[in-house]
Design a protein around this motif. Structure first.
Motif, PDB file in Angstrom:
ATOM      1  N   HIS A 190       0.819  -1.217   0.000  1.00 36.04           N
ATOM      2  CA  HIS A 190       0.000   0.000   0.000  1.00 36.04           C
ATOM      3  C   HIS A 190       0.849   1.261   0.000  1.00 36.04           C
ATOM      4  CE1 HIS A 190       1.017   0.741   4.216  1.00 36.04           C
ATOM      5  NE2 HIS A 190       0.859  -0.559   4.427  1.00 36.04           N
ATOM      6  N   MET A 241      -5.741  -1.615   0.093  1.00 35.62           N
ATOM      7  CA  MET A 241      -5.244  -2.090  -1.205  1.00 35.62           C
ATOM      8  C   MET A 241      -6.124  -3.181  -1.790  1.00 35.62           C
ATOM      9  SD  MET A 241      -2.691  -0.466  -2.444  1.00 35.62           S
ATOM     10  CE  MET A 241      -1.761  -1.521  -3.551  1.00 35.62           C
ATOM     11  N   THR A 296      -7.020  -1.673  -7.789  1.00 34.45           N
ATOM     12  CA  THR A 296      -6.235  -2.794  -7.294  1.00 34.45           C
ATOM     13  C   THR A 296      -7.062  -4.074  -7.271  1.00 34.45           C
ATOM     14  OG1 THR A 296      -5.262  -1.167  -5.803  1.00 34.45           O
ATOM     15  CG2 THR A 296      -4.576  -3.440  -5.519  1.00 34.45           C
TER      16      THR A 296
END
Length: 207
Positions: free
Chosen positions: A35, A44, A50
């Motif tokens: 992160h 994340m 992501t």
């Protein structure tokens, strides 16, 4: 398309780890996800960009491990650099490297991965900078960094493949015009030495 939250002992304390591992006979490699400044593993794994990447890797039989830096977990700036980030450097005993090794060894001990399993690093911003260090310090296969300029020292010495993605219109101080110029130079440094390295420059979005 789901990661499991598990608790694994790190170098100094328990770590909350977000984990997905296919059957060992199908596992291509493990992607470690890092992160940005002040973030954590949960941020994340829930961020839309992501998460799309994570889902894609699942369909291709890649394992995924997302962890939180020691500074972010404790909310303490241990290295006094003014930010809550990862422990950067080439010293393999730094706490975040030690945490990764402890978690990796735990997964080996549980027979979820082997000692020969391939590992890759992937990160955004401060996590992208850490990804480049992690791949080199831990002798992994390759690194991917987003919205970061990369390390000039590593660009002049590393032999590890590196993919760097920057935003042309990013106005963050570290990755604005000056940072993007550094990113272009760092990738050229890799390429001039024959190392596999690529730069992607994302256009302004939304179009």
């Amino acid at each position: 398309m789901k990661l499991n939250q598990v608790t694994i002992r790190g170098a100094k304390q328990n770590k909350s780890v977000y984990l997905y591992l296919p059957a060992k006979n199908k596992l291509k490699a493990v992607v470690w996800i890092f992160h940005g400044t002040g973030g954590n593993a949960l941020s994340m794994t829930s961020n839309i960009e992501t998460k799309q990447f994570i889902d894609l890797m699942m369909t291709k039989n890649y394992g995924l491990v997302a962890i939180t830096s020691e500074e972010s977990q404790d909310q303490k700036d241990y290295d006094n650099n003014g930010e809550i980030q990862w422990s950067y450097g080439f010293d393999s005993t730094l706490v975040d490297f030690a945490n990764i090794r402890a978690i990796r060894d735990s997964l080996i001990g549980r027979n979820l991965i082997d000692r020969a399993t391939t590992h890759l690093s992937y990160g955004w911003s401060a996590g992208g900078a850490f990804a480049e260090f992690a791949t080199n310090v831990l002798n992994w296969r390759a690194a991917i960094g987003h919205t970061v300029s990369g390390s000039t020292t590593l660009s002049l010495n590393s032999k590890k493949p590196f993919l760097l993605n920057i935003g042309e219109n990013d106005n963050h101080p570290g990755v604005g015009p000056a940072g993007n110029a550094d990113a272009r130079m760092n990738i050229k440094n890799y390429q001039s030495r024959g190392v596999c390295a690529f730069l992607i420059e994302s256009k302004k979005a939304p179009l």
